[in-house]
Write a protein that holds these residues in place. Structure first.
Motif, PDB file in Angstrom:
ATOM      1  N   UNK A   1       0.830  -1.207   0.000  1.00  0.00           N
ATOM      2  CA  UNK A   1       0.000   0.000   0.000  1.00  0.00           C
ATOM      3  C   UNK A   1       0.866   1.259   0.000  1.00  0.00           C
ATOM      4  N   UNK A   2       1.963   1.211   0.722  1.00  0.00           N
ATOM      5  CA  UNK A   2       2.866   2.358   0.761  1.00  0.00           C
ATOM      6  C   UNK A   2       3.469   2.614  -0.622  1.00  0.00           C
ATOM      7  N   UNK A   3       3.811   1.545  -1.302  1.00  0.00           N
ATOM      8  CA  UNK A   3       4.390   1.660  -2.638  1.00  0.00           C
ATOM      9  C   UNK A   3       3.369   2.216  -3.633  1.00  0.00           C
ATOM     10  N   UNK A   4       2.139   1.748  -3.537  1.00  0.00           N
ATOM     11  CA  UNK A   4       1.075   2.259  -4.399  1.00  0.00           C
ATOM     12  C   UNK A   4       0.861   3.754  -4.133  1.00  0.00           C
ATOM     13  N   UNK A   5       0.907   4.158  -2.871  1.00  0.00           N
ATOM     14  CA  UNK A   5       0.747   5.571  -2.519  1.00  0.00           C
ATOM     15  C   UNK A   5       1.824   6.416  -3.200  1.00  0.00           C
ATOM     16  N   UNK A   6       3.062   5.945  -3.152  1.00  0.00           N
ATOM     17  CA  UNK A   6       4.155   6.691  -3.785  1.00  0.00           C
ATOM     18  C   UNK A   6       3.926   6.861  -5.279  1.00  0.00           C
ATOM     19  N   UNK A   7       3.416   5.808  -5.907  1.00  0.00           N
ATOM     20  CA  UNK A   7       3.158   5.886  -7.346  1.00  0.00           C
ATOM     21  C   UNK A   7       2.023   6.851  -7.673  1.00  0.00           C
ATOM     22  N   UNK A   8       0.975   6.810  -6.880  1.00  0.00           N
ATOM     23  CA  UNK A   8      -0.131   7.740  -7.105  1.00  0.00           C
ATOM     24  C   UNK A   8       0.318   9.186  -6.891  1.00  0.00           C
TER      25      UNK A   8
ATOM     26  N   UNK B   1      10.992   3.963  -9.011  1.00  0.00           N
ATOM     27  CA  UNK B   1      10.002   4.978  -8.646  1.00  0.00           C
ATOM     28  C   UNK B   1      10.673   6.111  -7.871  1.00  0.00           C
ATOM     29  N   UNK B   2      11.590   5.767  -6.981  1.00  0.00           N
ATOM     30  CA  UNK B   2      12.334   6.827  -6.290  1.00  0.00           C
ATOM     31  C   UNK B   2      13.154   7.633  -7.292  1.00  0.00           C
ATOM     32  N   UNK B   3      13.804   6.937  -8.225  1.00  0.00           N
ATOM     33  CA  UNK B   3      14.589   7.637  -9.232  1.00  0.00           C
ATOM     34  C   UNK B   3      13.742   8.584 -10.062  1.00  0.00           C
ATOM     35  N   UNK B   4      12.535   8.159 -10.389  1.00  0.00           N
ATOM     36  CA  UNK B   4      11.636   9.006 -11.172  1.00  0.00           C
ATOM     37  C   UNK B   4      11.239  10.252 -10.386  1.00  0.00           C
ATOM     38  N   UNK B   5      10.963  10.082  -9.090  1.00  0.00           N
ATOM     39  CA  UNK B   5      10.613  11.230  -8.256  1.00  0.00           C
ATOM     40  C   UNK B   5      11.781  12.220  -8.177  1.00  0.00           C
ATOM     41  N   UNK B   6      12.981  11.699  -8.028  1.00  0.00           N
ATOM     42  CA  UNK B   6      14.158  12.567  -7.993  1.00  0.00           C
ATOM     43  C   UNK B   6      14.341  13.303  -9.317  1.00  0.00           C
ATOM     44  N   UNK B   7      14.084  12.595 -10.406  1.00  0.00           N
ATOM     45  CA  UNK B   7      14.181  13.218 -11.730  1.00  0.00           C
ATOM     46  C   UNK B   7      13.188  14.365 -11.849  1.00  0.00           C
ATOM     47  N   UNK B   8      11.952  14.116 -11.393  1.00  0.00           N
ATOM     48  CA  UNK B   8      10.928  15.148 -11.480  1.00  0.00           C
ATOM     49  C   UNK B   8      11.256  16.363 -10.622  1.00  0.00           C
ATOM     50  N   UNK B   9      11.999  16.125  -9.559  1.00  0.00           N
ATOM     51  CA  UNK B   9      12.415  17.216  -8.680  1.00  0.00           C
ATOM     52  C   UNK B   9      13.688  17.899  -9.177  1.00  0.00           C
ATOM     53  N   UNK B  10      14.158  17.469 -10.355  1.00  0.00           N
ATOM     54  CA  UNK B  10      15.347  18.025 -11.005  1.00  0.00           C
ATOM     55  C   UNK B  10      16.621  17.791 -10.198  1.00  0.00           C
TER      56      UNK B  10
ATOM     57  N   UNK C   1       3.229  10.312  -7.409  1.00  0.00           N
ATOM     58  CA  UNK C   1       4.031  10.641  -8.587  1.00  0.00           C
ATOM     59  C   UNK C   1       3.129  11.001  -9.761  1.00  0.00           C
ATOM     60  N   UNK C   2       2.079  10.219  -9.966  1.00  0.00           N
ATOM     61  CA  UNK C   2       1.148  10.489 -11.058  1.00  0.00           C
ATOM     62  C   UNK C   2       0.404  11.805 -10.860  1.00  0.00           C
ATOM     63  N   UNK C   3       0.196  12.184  -9.629  1.00  0.00           N
ATOM     64  CA  UNK C   3      -0.516  13.427  -9.329  1.00  0.00           C
ATOM     65  C   UNK C   3       0.438  14.617  -9.185  1.00  0.00           C
ATOM     66  N   UNK C   4       1.671  14.458  -9.643  1.00  0.00           N
ATOM     67  CA  UNK C   4       2.673  15.529  -9.620  1.00  0.00           C
ATOM     68  C   UNK C   4       3.064  15.961  -8.215  1.00  0.00           C
ATOM     69  N   UNK C   5       2.850  15.102  -7.242  1.00  0.00           N
ATOM     70  CA  UNK C   5       3.277  15.377  -5.871  1.00  0.00           C
ATOM     71  C   UNK C   5       4.659  14.733  -5.676  1.00  0.00           C
ATOM     72  N   UNK C   6       5.646  15.320  -6.317  1.00  0.00           N
ATOM     73  CA  UNK C   6       6.949  14.681  -6.402  1.00  0.00           C
ATOM     74  C   UNK C   6       7.671  14.618  -5.060  1.00  0.00           C
ATOM     75  N   UNK C   7       7.627  15.703  -4.294  1.00  0.00           N
ATOM     76  CA  UNK C   7       8.285  15.694  -2.993  1.00  0.00           C
ATOM     77  C   UNK C   7       7.629  14.686  -2.064  1.00  0.00           C
ATOM     78  N   UNK C   8       6.301  14.635  -2.106  1.00  0.00           N
ATOM     79  CA  UNK C   8       5.583  13.672  -1.271  1.00  0.00           C
ATOM     80  C   UNK C   8       5.893  12.232  -1.685  1.00  0.00           C
ATOM     81  N   UNK C   9       5.962  12.006  -2.995  1.00  0.00           N
ATOM     82  CA  UNK C   9       6.285  10.669  -3.494  1.00  0.00           C
ATOM     83  C   UNK C   9       7.675  10.248  -3.046  1.00  0.00           C
ATOM     84  N   UNK C  10       8.626  11.181  -3.115  1.00  0.00           N
ATOM     85  CA  UNK C  10       9.993  10.865  -2.689  1.00  0.00           C
ATOM     86  C   UNK C  10      10.027  10.547  -1.195  1.00  0.00           C
ATOM     87  N   UNK C  11       9.293  11.318  -0.395  1.00  0.00           N
ATOM     88  CA  UNK C  11       9.261  11.065   1.052  1.00  0.00           C
ATOM     89  C   UNK C  11       8.666   9.692   1.338  1.00  0.00           C
ATOM     90  N   UNK C  12       7.602   9.344   0.613  1.00  0.00           N
ATOM     91  CA  UNK C  12       6.979   8.032   0.808  1.00  0.00           C
ATOM     92  C   UNK C  12       7.934   6.919   0.406  1.00  0.00           C
TER      93      UNK C  12
END
Length: 405
Positions: A152-159, A190-199, A161-172
């Motif tokens: 469930x935690x992993x699914x939350x991080x992905x959602x 998924x962590x790498x993608x969040x970091x990418x989105x955060x530049x 990310x999809x909702x452009x909540x990059x900092x929240x996704x990285x924290x999760x």
């Protein structure tokens, strides 16, 4: 002599590289449907009510998995909720889930399980905000076994990310990886993608490379994400290697080949970019306007390749693939001018100038006509330049003041 028309820098990166950089969440969210859950329950009944224990997916987790057991009181409420869910009475199931979650007299497992059902209903209804809220409740209530809790935690991080909540996704994801101790590539990416989105490209490339290296067969989108990260971090050589790797595995994939050319261009390896694009042109893969533009732009930024640029533009125009617009005609005019084909340059400028946003192209036409001693035509072009507007009207007036009709 008057000022020569100047070579204009042309955008090198085509839409292909844009596609590479436009990632959503890499891994799709896995939500269990009502039919899937019903099938699992039927299978359990057919086996005497004893489902096979699930394999521990997180053997190194720091969290101790709690006893997942319903009380007599809570079990009846869960059963009622599940009956509604299995019968696809989703609003009813969600209302019952909400009531269970709010009942502090029920144990953590019962409330966490109800939050899972609330999530499933919300997610299936495309209500991602509510779905994420339910997931947070399931995690915070802390009543699920480790497999369910971390999934469930992993699914939350992905959602997130999809909702452009990059900092929240990285924290999760940081919490997920720290507590689960997972090193699985599908989690790291998924962590790498969040970091990418955060530049945070340097950090992203390390995590994504770890995921790629740890996978027996890295997914193409993972490699593309790594390539994009290298591009953004100005690591052209590394990006080119990844692009070449992707293209080698997909020799007939137009997008993969265009990405190689785009990365070469971004890394100032224009000769290599031109070689890749020429092979594609020869193979008949230039089917879009942007294909021809990327190749002629590449040639115009290479010394001594103006004739090649003109050939590409003319082919595209003749085939009806390249749009006969201002950008194409002015590029053709410059290609001819810098390859010392003045008359052809004049013809192309005459087509470009009426389509130009201002009078600068008419002024360049006037200059070339002047150089070719076609004074009357030069004066007429200078008049058109002034009428349409130029930054330096005095340059046009000098041509108008020339002797000769």
């Amino acid at each position: 002599m008057s000022k020569q028309p100047t070579r204009r820098s042309t955008t090198l990166l085509a839409a292909a590289i844009g596609a590479v950089l436009a990632f959503g969440a890499v891994t799709q969210v896995n939500a269990q449907s009502a039919s899937e859950r019903s099938a699992q329950r039927r299978a359990a009944k057919e086996s005497g009510g004893k489902a096979k224990p699930a394999e521990n997916q997180y053997p190194n987790a720091t969290r101790t998995s709690p006893e997942a057991k319903a009380s007599s009181k809570g079990g009846a409420k869960l059963q009622k909720m599940m009956d509604a869910y299995d019968k696809e009475k989703f609003p009813e199931a969600r209302a019952q889930a909400d009531a269970i979650i709010a009942d502090t007299g029920l144990n953590a497992y019962e409330r966490s399980f109800a939050a899972q059902i609330g999530f499933q209903v919300a997610y299936d209804a495309d209500d991602n905000k509510a779905a994420m809220d339910y997931l947070k409740k399931a995690i915070e209530t802390n009543g699920l076994d480790n497999n369910s809790h971390f999934d469930r935690m992993f699914v939350l991080a992905q959602l997130q990310l999809q909702e452009d909540q990059y900092a929240e996704s990285l924290a999760t994801m940081d919490r997920f990886l720290n507590e689960s101790k997972s090193t699985k590539p599908e989690h790291l990416i998924v962590k790498g993608n969040a970091l990418y989105r955060l530049e945070r490209y340097a950090d992203a490339s390390k995590v994504i490379k770890q995921a790629v290296d740890g996978s027996p067969e890295a997914k193409p989108e993972w490699l593309q994400l790594l390539m994009a990260t290298y591009v953004e971090n100005n690591q052209g050589a590394e990006a080119a290697k990844i692009a070449e790797q992707i293209a080698a595995k997909n020799p007939n994939d137009k997008r993969a080949q265009m990405n190689v050319a785009a990365v070469y261009s971004q890394s100032d390896m224009l000769d290599k970019a031109a070689t890749v694009l020429e092979k594609m042109r020869a193979a008949g893969q230039f089917t879009e306007d942007k294909d021809y533009r990327q190749l002629y732009s590449t040639y115009l930024n290479l010394d001594g390749k103006e004739k090649e640029a003109a050939n590409v533009i003319n082919e595209g125009l003749e085939k009806g693939v390249l749009k006969p617009d201002y950008q194409a005609y002015v590029a053709l005019a410059q290609s001819y001018y810098f390859s010392e084909q003045a008359n052809k340059s004049i013809d192309a400028y005459k087509k470009a100038a009426p389509l130009a946003p201002d009078g600068e192209t008419y002024l360049n036409l006037a200059r070339v006509l002047w150089q070719e001693d076609r004074i009357p035509e030069a004066k007429e072009a200078a008049k058109q330049a002034i009428a349409k507007g130029v930054k330096k009207p005095d340059d046009a007036k000098k041509i108008l003041a020339l002797k000769g009709k």
